[in-house]
Design an enzyme around this catalytic site. Structure first.
Site, PDB file in Angstrom:
ATOM      1  N   ASP A  52       0.762  -1.146   0.143  1.00 22.56           N
ATOM      2  CA  ASP A  52       0.562  -0.092  -0.487  1.00 22.56           C
ATOM      3  C   ASP A  52       0.772   1.803  -0.005  1.00 22.56           C
ATOM      4  OD1 ASP A  52      -3.399   1.287   1.151  1.00 22.56           O
ATOM      5  OD2 ASP A  52      -1.334   2.117   1.512  1.00 22.56           O
ATOM      6  N   TYR A  57       3.166  10.147  -0.009  1.00 23.43           N
ATOM      7  CA  TYR A  57       4.260   9.286   0.785  1.00 23.43           C
ATOM      8  C   TYR A  57       5.714   9.167  -0.171  1.00 23.43           C
ATOM      9  CZ  TYR A  57       0.317   6.417   2.682  1.00 23.43           C
ATOM     10  OH  TYR A  57      -0.958   5.847   3.086  1.00 23.43           O
ATOM     11  N   LYS A  87      -2.224   5.989  -3.654  1.00 21.85           N
ATOM     12  CA  LYS A  87      -3.871   6.715  -3.217  1.00 21.85           C
ATOM     13  C   LYS A  87      -3.973   8.278  -4.486  1.00 21.85           C
ATOM     14  CE  LYS A  87      -3.740   4.860   1.415  1.00 21.85           C
ATOM     15  NZ  LYS A  87      -2.153   4.364   1.110  1.00 21.85           N
ATOM     16  N   HIS A 120      -7.096   9.608  -0.888  1.00 18.24           N
ATOM     17  CA  HIS A 120      -6.918   9.624  -0.189  1.00 18.24           C
ATOM     18  C   HIS A 120      -7.907  10.352   1.463  1.00 18.24           C
ATOM     19  CE1 HIS A 120      -2.256   8.990   1.806  1.00 18.24           C
ATOM     20  NE2 HIS A 120      -3.203   8.937   2.363  1.00 18.24           N
TER      21      HIS A 120
END
Length: 322
Positions: A52, A57, A87, A120
Site C-alpha cells: 500500500d 508518501y 492513492k 486519500h
C-alpha cells in the site's frame, strides 16, 4: 505462509490479501527508501503480496524498484502476483487531474495498472499549491461527483482494477453512492481496538464496501498516534495468557472483524510475527473485553482545519463520528 484473501465488490477477479505492508512516511529520506526496498523484498520472500503506497508518501518509485528486483531475482514470476494499492492526493482531487495523476503513479512504479486506487482524503488543494506543505489557505472543497466520475474512468480503462476511498465517513460515502455507477470497493480508515469504527463498519458492510484498517496498532510512534493499543492492560493480559505479543492480539482482533489490515513494520522479525495471527483465535470472553475498551480516535486531522477551508472543525471532517 499463505495469507487469507477476499474478493472485492468491484468485480476485480484478483483476490485481495487481508494483510499487507503499508509504505507510508512523511519523510522519504534516501535511507528510508533503501530500507523500504529491502523490507518489501523480505516481505515478498515471507509471503506478503499486498503493498500500500500513495503519491503523498513519495514511495511509489521505490516500490516499483522493489517489484522489479523481486521479479529479477525470482521471488515472484510477475507483477500480477502482487496486489498494489496507491492513492490520489489533495492537489489532484479534481475531475480533470485524476487520470493524469494515476498515469504518473504508474510511470513512477513502472506498472501497467494498480489493483486498487483510492481517494486519500475528502478535500482538495488549490492548483499550483505545494502538495507536501499543508497550508490551510490552500484547502478547498472537493467536487466529489467530478472526482469520483474520473475514478470510475480509471477503472473502466483498466488502469485501476478497483477504486475506493480513504478517511471517508458514512455521510461522505453516502454522497458518492447517491450517483456512483461504480461504488467504492474499499474505505481505508484508522481502526484498531482503541478505535473500533463500529458505526462505519456496519454502514460499509450494508453497502458492500470493505474496510481496510490502517494504524491497527495505534500508530504510537507517529505525531498523531496513540499508545492506547500497545499499552492497554486488557490487551497485555490477553497477550500474556495466550503467549502472544500485544501487537498480535490487536491484529488478530482486526482479522476477526473481517477487515483488511495494513501494517507498517520494516523489520523482518516483526513481519514474521504479523504473519502468525491466522492459526489461533480469541475466545468470546476475550473478544468481549476488547469490545469494551474505551474508544478514542487518534487521527483527528487538525492539520486540515482552517477558517477559510471546507473543514472548520474536527466535527466537520468526521461528520460527528467521533
Amino acid at each position: 505462509m499463505a495469507i487469507p484473501e477476499i474478493i472485492l465488490s468491484s468485480g476485480n477477479a484478483k483476490a485481495m490479501p487481508v494483510l499487507g505492508l503499508g509504505l507510508g512516511t512523511l519523510d522519504p529520506t534516501p535511507e528510508f527508501l533503501t530500507s523500504m526496498i529491502k523490507a518489501v523484498l523480505e516481505a515478498i520472500e515471507l509471503g506478503y503480496r499486498m503493498f500500500d503506497t500513495a503519491s503523498f508518501y513519495r514511495t511509489e518509485e521505490a516500490l516499483g524498484e522493489a517489484i522489479s528486483q523481486a521479479i529479477s531475482c525470482g521471488l515472484i514470476k510477475s507483477r500480477d502476483e502482487l496486489f498494489i494499492t496507491s492513492k490520489i492526493w489533495l492537489n489532484d482531487n479534481y475531475g480533470d487531474r485524476v487520470l493524469p495523476a494515476l498515469q504518473k503513479s504508474l510511470r513512477d512504479m513502472k506498472l501497467d495498472y494498480v489493483d486498487q486506487y483510492l481517494i486519500h482524503f475528502p478535500m482538495s488543494m488549490k492548483a499550483g499549491s505545494n502538495p507536501f506543505r499543508l497550508n490551510p489557505e490552500d484547502f478547498v472543497p472537493m467536487d466529489i461527483k467530478s472526482v469520483w466520475t474520473a475514478m470510475e474512468e480509471c477503472q473502466t480503462l483498466g488502469l485501476a482494477k478497483s477504486i475506493g476511498v480513504s478517511n471517508f465517513t458514512c455521510k461522505k460515502i453516502a454522497d458518492i453512492l447517491a450517483f456512483a455507477k461504480i461504488p467504492p470497493a474499499i474505505n481505508q480508515v484508522e481502526m484498531n481496538p482503541a478505535w473500533q469504527q463500529g458505526k462505519l463498519r456496519e454502514y460499509c458492510q450494508a453497502n458492500g464496501i470493505k474496510i481496510a484498517a490502517y494504524s491497527p496498532l495505534g500508530a504510537a510512534g507517529a505525531f498523531w498516534g496513540t499508545k492506547d493499543v500497545l499499552e492497554s492492560k486488557v490487551l497485555m493480559g490477553i497477550a500474556e495468557s495466550k503467549g502472544k505479543s500485544v501487537a498480535q492480539i490487536a491484529l488478530r482482533w482486526a482479522y476477526e472483524q473481517g477487515v483488511i489490515i495494513v501494517t507498517k513494520p520494516h523489520n523482518k522479525e516483526r513481519l514474521k510475527q504479523n504473519l502468525e495471527i491466522f492459526e489461533w483465535g480469541l475466545s468470546e470472553e476475550e473478544s468481549m473485553k476488547i469490545a469494551a475498551l474505551p474508544q478514542r480516535r487518534a487521527g483527528l486531522g487538525h492539520m486540515f482545519i482552517s477558517d477559510t477551508g471546507p473543514f472548520k472543525s474536527v466535527e466537520d471532517i468526521w461528520d460527528g463520528e467521533l
